[in-house]
Each structure stands twice: as C-alpha cells, then as structure tokens.
Design an enzyme around this catalytic site. Sequence first.
Site, PDB file in Angstrom:
ATOM      1  CB  THR A   1      13.243  19.004  53.812  1.00  0.00           C
ATOM      2  OG1 THR A   1      14.552  19.023  54.382  1.00  0.00           O
ATOM      3  CG2 THR A   1      12.983  20.385  53.221  1.00  0.00           C
ATOM      4  CG  ASP A   2      16.008  18.194  58.383  1.00  0.00           C
ATOM      5  OD1 ASP A   2      16.202  18.437  57.170  1.00  0.00           O
ATOM      6  OD2 ASP A   2      16.800  17.510  59.067  1.00  0.00           O
ATOM      7  CD  GLU A   3      18.277  20.712  53.432  1.00  0.00           C
ATOM      8  OE1 GLU A   3      18.412  21.736  52.765  1.00  0.00           O
ATOM      9  OE2 GLU A   3      18.806  19.622  53.155  1.00  0.00           O
TER      10      GLU A   3
ATOM     11  CE1 TYR B   1      14.530  20.407  48.409  1.00  0.00           C
ATOM     12  CE2 TYR B   1      15.969  20.563  50.323  1.00  0.00           C
ATOM     13  CZ  TYR B   1      14.924  19.947  49.651  1.00  0.00           C
ATOM     14  OH  TYR B   1      14.275  18.880  50.226  1.00  0.00           O
TER      15      TYR B   1
ATOM     16  CE  LYS C   1      10.070  20.083  50.148  1.00  0.00           C
ATOM     17  NZ  LYS C   1       9.139  19.181  49.397  1.00  0.00           N
TER      18      LYS C   1
HETATM   19  P1  NAD Z   1      14.140  13.097  44.190  1.00  0.00           P
HETATM   20  O1  NAD Z   1      14.795  14.276  43.568  1.00  0.00           O
HETATM   21  O2  NAD Z   1      14.848  11.797  44.256  1.00  0.00           O
HETATM   22  O3  NAD Z   1      12.746  12.816  43.444  1.00  0.00           O
HETATM   23  C1  NAD Z   1      11.879  13.820  42.992  1.00  0.00           C
HETATM   24  C2  NAD Z   1      10.905  13.225  41.992  1.00  0.00           C
HETATM   25  O4  NAD Z   1      10.011  14.263  41.548  1.00  0.00           O
HETATM   26  C3  NAD Z   1      11.578  12.678  40.732  1.00  0.00           C
HETATM   27  O5  NAD Z   1      11.033  11.406  40.412  1.00  0.00           O
HETATM   28  C4  NAD Z   1      11.239  13.702  39.645  1.00  0.00           C
HETATM   29  O6  NAD Z   1      11.140  13.145  38.350  1.00  0.00           O
HETATM   30  C5  NAD Z   1       9.897  14.215  40.131  1.00  0.00           C
HETATM   31  N1  NAD Z   1       9.596  15.589  39.653  1.00  0.00           N
HETATM   32  C6  NAD Z   1      10.404  16.689  39.757  1.00  0.00           C
HETATM   33  N2  NAD Z   1       9.772  17.760  39.244  1.00  0.00           N
HETATM   34  C7  NAD Z   1       8.541  17.347  38.855  1.00  0.00           C
HETATM   35  C8  NAD Z   1       7.395  18.001  38.303  1.00  0.00           C
HETATM   36  N3  NAD Z   1       7.408  19.313  38.050  1.00  0.00           N
HETATM   37  N4  NAD Z   1       6.290  17.282  38.064  1.00  0.00           N
HETATM   38  C9  NAD Z   1       6.259  15.939  38.314  1.00  0.00           C
HETATM   39  N5  NAD Z   1       7.307  15.255  38.818  1.00  0.00           N
HETATM   40  C10 NAD Z   1       8.435  15.960  39.102  1.00  0.00           C
HETATM   41  O7  NAD Z   1      13.708  13.598  45.621  1.00  0.00           O
HETATM   42  P2  NAD Z   1      13.659  12.781  46.991  1.00  0.00           P
HETATM   43  O8  NAD Z   1      14.983  12.820  47.612  1.00  0.00           O
HETATM   44  O9  NAD Z   1      12.996  11.491  46.725  1.00  0.00           O
HETATM   45  O10 NAD Z   1      12.691  13.709  47.840  1.00  0.00           O
HETATM   46  C11 NAD Z   1      11.277  13.540  47.747  1.00  0.00           C
HETATM   47  C12 NAD Z   1      10.604  14.502  48.694  1.00  0.00           C
HETATM   48  O11 NAD Z   1      11.026  14.226  50.032  1.00  0.00           O
HETATM   49  C13 NAD Z   1      10.945  15.973  48.429  1.00  0.00           C
HETATM   50  O12 NAD Z   1       9.776  16.735  48.602  1.00  0.00           O
HETATM   51  C14 NAD Z   1      11.982  16.303  49.483  1.00  0.00           C
HETATM   52  O13 NAD Z   1      11.930  17.666  49.831  1.00  0.00           O
HETATM   53  C15 NAD Z   1      11.529  15.407  50.626  1.00  0.00           C
HETATM   54  N6  NAD Z   1      12.629  15.031  51.552  1.00  0.00           N
HETATM   55  C16 NAD Z   1      13.693  14.339  51.076  1.00  0.00           C
HETATM   56  C17 NAD Z   1      14.711  13.972  51.967  1.00  0.00           C
HETATM   57  C18 NAD Z   1      15.940  13.229  51.496  1.00  0.00           C
HETATM   58  O14 NAD Z   1      16.855  13.045  52.290  1.00  0.00           O
HETATM   59  N7  NAD Z   1      16.010  12.790  50.243  1.00  0.00           N
HETATM   60  C19 NAD Z   1      14.612  14.329  53.308  1.00  0.00           C
HETATM   61  C20 NAD Z   1      13.495  15.028  53.751  1.00  0.00           C
HETATM   62  C21 NAD Z   1      12.501  15.370  52.862  1.00  0.00           C
HETATM   63  O1  TDX Z   2      29.999  15.216  47.648  1.00  0.00           O
HETATM   64  C1  TDX Z   2      29.495  15.694  48.669  1.00  0.00           C
HETATM   65  N1  TDX Z   2      30.293  15.987  49.737  1.00  0.00           N
HETATM   66  C2  TDX Z   2      29.805  16.510  50.900  1.00  0.00           C
HETATM   67  O2  TDX Z   2      30.572  16.759  51.831  1.00  0.00           O
HETATM   68  C3  TDX Z   2      28.075  15.946  48.791  1.00  0.00           C
HETATM   69  C4  TDX Z   2      27.157  15.630  47.631  1.00  0.00           C
HETATM   70  C5  TDX Z   2      27.604  16.462  49.966  1.00  0.00           C
HETATM   71  N2  TDX Z   2      28.434  16.745  51.000  1.00  0.00           N
HETATM   72  C6  TDX Z   2      27.877  17.233  52.286  1.00  0.00           C
HETATM   73  C7  TDX Z   2      26.909  18.380  52.189  1.00  0.00           C
HETATM   74  C8  TDX Z   2      25.960  18.110  53.344  1.00  0.00           C
HETATM   75  O3  TDX Z   2      26.501  18.606  54.557  1.00  0.00           O
HETATM   76  O4  TDX Z   2      27.107  16.136  52.795  1.00  0.00           O
HETATM   77  C9  TDX Z   2      25.907  16.588  53.440  1.00  0.00           C
HETATM   78  C10 TDX Z   2      24.695  15.970  52.764  1.00  0.00           C
HETATM   79  O5  TDX Z   2      24.598  16.545  51.458  1.00  0.00           O
HETATM   80  P1  TDX Z   2      23.392  16.172  50.467  1.00  0.00           P
HETATM   81  O6  TDX Z   2      23.330  14.705  50.240  1.00  0.00           O
HETATM   82  O7  TDX Z   2      23.468  17.073  49.285  1.00  0.00           O
HETATM   83  O8  TDX Z   2      22.108  16.477  51.378  1.00  0.00           O
HETATM   84  P2  TDX Z   2      21.563  17.817  52.087  1.00  0.00           P
HETATM   85  O9  TDX Z   2      22.072  19.033  51.424  1.00  0.00           O
HETATM   86  O10 TDX Z   2      21.779  17.658  53.561  1.00  0.00           O
HETATM   87  O11 TDX Z   2      19.987  17.663  51.731  1.00  0.00           O
HETATM   88  C11 TDX Z   2      19.360  16.370  51.768  1.00  0.00           C
HETATM   89  O12 TDX Z   2      18.642  16.193  52.949  1.00  0.00           O
HETATM   90  C12 TDX Z   2      17.471  16.930  53.103  1.00  0.00           C
HETATM   91  C13 TDX Z   2      18.452  16.150  50.572  1.00  0.00           C
HETATM   92  O13 TDX Z   2      19.190  16.342  49.385  1.00  0.00           O
HETATM   93  C14 TDX Z   2      17.256  17.047  50.635  1.00  0.00           C
HETATM   94  O14 TDX Z   2      16.374  16.779  49.563  1.00  0.00           O
HETATM   95  C15 TDX Z   2      16.556  16.819  51.915  1.00  0.00           C
HETATM   96  O15 TDX Z   2      15.507  17.724  52.064  1.00  0.00           O
END
Ligand code: NAD
Ligand code: TDX
Length: 339
Positions: A128-130, A155, A159
């Site tokens: 992630t960019d975070e 988190y 990561k």
């Molecule tokens: P998510 O939480 O939706 O999915 C995570 C999955 O991992 C789930 O299916 C869960 O059951 C599985 N899991 C968790 N712990 C486990 C374990 N110990 N063993 C096996 N399976 C396990 O997450 P996401 O949003 O789909 O993110 C996926 C990846 O992409 C992450 O590595 C996250 O850091 C990265 N990422 C996500 C975003 C975003 O905006 N969602 C952005 C950038 C990077």
């Molecule tokens: O109810 C809300 N109200 C609100 O203002 C929620 C759930 C979030 N927020 C704000 C917090 C953040 O500034 O919105 C923004 C986005 O929040 P999230 O959806 O929780 O995402 P963020 O914390 O930015 O992280 C997400 O992007 C990077 C994903 O959850 C991560 O897994 C990924 O790595």
Amino acid sequence: MPEAFFPERIVVTGGCGFVGSNFVRWVVREHPEVGVTVLDKLTYVGNRENIADLLGRRVELLVGDICDEELLDRVIPCHDAVVHFVAESHNDRSIADPDPFVQTNAVGTYRLLEACRRHDVRLHHVSTDEVYGDLALDDPARITEESPYRPSSPYASTKASSDMLVRAWSRTYGLRATISNCSNNYGPYQHVEKFILRQVTNVLCGRRPRLYGDGRNVRDWIHVDDHSSAVWEILTRGRLGETYLIGANGERDNVTVLRDILRAMGRPEDDFDWVRDRPGHDRRYAIDASKLRRELGWEPRHADFAKGLAATIEWYRRNEAWWRPAKEATEARYAELGL
Ligand code: NAD
Ligand code: TDX
C-alpha cells in the site's frame, strides 16, 4: 526489459477479499489459460461468495492461514508464482486491536517468504501507499519509489514491515520477488467497513453517512481493475527485486467524494454526520506512478472517477444480499468506537 514470465499456475493469497477476488476475476477474464489456487483463511472480511461462481477446473479455493507452514509446503510447490494479497487491511481495526495485524501482515509474510524460498517460487507482494506516510495538503510533491518509509498506523507499519522483509529476502537469498504499493481502491466486493461502501450502504439503509475530522483528508482513488492489470504487468514483466508504485492520479478529498456519492444517490449534499477524527489520521496520499507507466507501459482504463463511482453504487444497489449480512455488525463496531 527482462524476459517476460508466463506463469501457468499461481497461488493468490487473500483471493476471497476485496482486491484479491477482483484480481482472480481479472485473471480468469484476461488470461483464462492460467490456473489459480486461492489460499484464504476466510476472516470476517473474506467471503467465499466473492469467487463462488469461478470455482471449478481453473480456480480452486483452499481455506487456511498463511502462517501455517505445513499448509504452505503442500500448496506452494506445484505453482509458478504466488501473488500475495493477504493482509489485515483496515486502519480503524488496527488502532483498536493491532495484534492480528502484526501476526498476519508481518509474521504471515515472513512464513510465506520462507516457503517461497524453500521451493524457489516467484513472489509478487501487494502493498500500500500508506507505508510512505502522508503529505501535507499544500505539498506539491507526490510519493515515488524513492520516498522514505514513514508509516503512521499499526496497519501501515505492519505492511511496511512486510515490504522490508520482502526486500531483504530478495537481496540476501535471491528470492525472485517484486513489490507494488497501490493507492486507495474502490469497486465491487469491497467490505462495508471501508469509506465509500460504508457511505453508499448507509444511504441504501436510510442511515446518515459519517465523515471523520474535517473531511479534508485526501485519498488517491483507483478502480480495483486498474490495480489488477498493474499487478499482472509487474508479475509477468517487472524487474525482479524492484518496487513499483500504482496510482491513477485520482486525488480527491473525503468531503468531495461523500458529496459525489450523495448527489449520485439523489440525496442532499449535507445529509451526513461529522464524527471524531481517526487518531494519527494521514492527511494526504498522492502517487507518482511514472516508473510503472514508463517501464511497463501500464495505463489505467477506468480513470473517469464519476463513471466508476456510479457503476460501483449500482453494484451495491443490486447486490444487497451480498453486503447486508455484514452491515449491522460493522455499524455496531463503529458505534462502540464512536465513529
Ligand atoms: P481485504 O481485507 O478485503 O482482504 C484480505 C483477505 O485476506 C481476506 O479474504 C481475508 O480472509 C484474508 N486473510 C486475512 N488474514 C489471513 C491469514 N492469516 N491467512 C489467510 N488469509 C487471510 O483486503 P483488501 O482491501 O482486498 O487488500 C488486499 C491487499 O491489497 C492488502 O495486502 C492491502 O494492503 C493491499 N492494498 C489494498 C488497498 C485497498 O484500497 N483496499 C490499497 C492498496 C493496497
Ligand atoms: O466512515 C468513514 N468516514 C471517513 O471519513 C470511514 C470508514 C473512513 N473515513 C475516511 C478515513 C480516510 O481518510 O475516509 C478515508 C478512507 O478510509 P478507509 O476506507 O478506511 O481507507 P484508508 O484508511 O485510506 O486505507 C485504505 O486504503 C489503503 C485501505 O483500507 C487500505 O487497506 C489500503 O492500504
């Protein structure tokens, strides 16, 4: 440009989560010749339904934990590559209880690296960019692959730990690995705890959306299918040992996104509640994906945010049976946190 690598069978860890399941769908659609083994523990966020229609000859689901060494030794050897999506992924949960984040994100990635090393299997690590921390609102800079690691939340720090492990295993043991760091994704199959889907499903349930702090925090939105295509390019054509940032120039502040959602759903723009801020809340993310575009010729196909958002809202409207079971528990948990 390195020689292209064409895997015949891949393991997708976390393939029942949001980004992982969309990646599996993308591979089945774009590269139907590739066999996929999904390894997923099915935590509160993992949902078998996300890939149920794909299960069959080319896609298989193994339910298990990436921390389970014996399981990894059984699964990994008969594959050409592992695409590692597994993570505990929600910032608010990581603040309330960091333990599973350390276990899955750091220890789990370590176990997976060791298994890939034992069996000499290529790994692509999804991050992630975070990990780079935040930028000020008025900073003209964007994050590049050379930016320092400055994670803010439990988190992001776990990561960042997993990225560091991958870098060390690549350099010290010569593990064939790449890393990608992507910005905020949106699209179908995203859990209702995340920002856009929480607000969309709140409106669909007759609840008021909830905005943290002053609402001016900026996220750099990308459609999940563009994340998938970028991961595939890096897996098959990326240089080993390298990190690639993924982003689609989608910077928007939260209050703007929320007003876009309300307008698109026919609600007044101020029909939401302001709530307390997230501790340590990152101010702004902004990705410079020039390296990915220059080296691999990748381009996003869903750069029109308004269009992508409208399609996503429509998906949640039509798939209430998919999100409804998680909604009450998610909101009860948020209520305990005062969010
Ligand atoms: P998510 O939480 O939706 O999915 C995570 C999955 O991992 C789930 O299916 C869960 O059951 C599985 N899991 C968790 N712990 C486990 C374990 N110990 N063993 C096996 N399976 C396990 O997450 P996401 O949003 O789909 O993110 C996926 C990846 O992409 C992450 O590595 C996250 O850091 C990265 N990422 C996500 C975003 C975003 O905006 N969602 C952005 C950038 C990077
Ligand atoms: O109810 C809300 N109200 C609100 O203002 C929620 C759930 C979030 N927020 C704000 C917090 C953040 O500034 O919105 C923004 C986005 O929040 P999230 O959806 O929780 O995402 P963020 O914390 O930015 O992280 C997400 O992007 C990077 C994903 O959850 C991560 O897994 C990924 O790595």
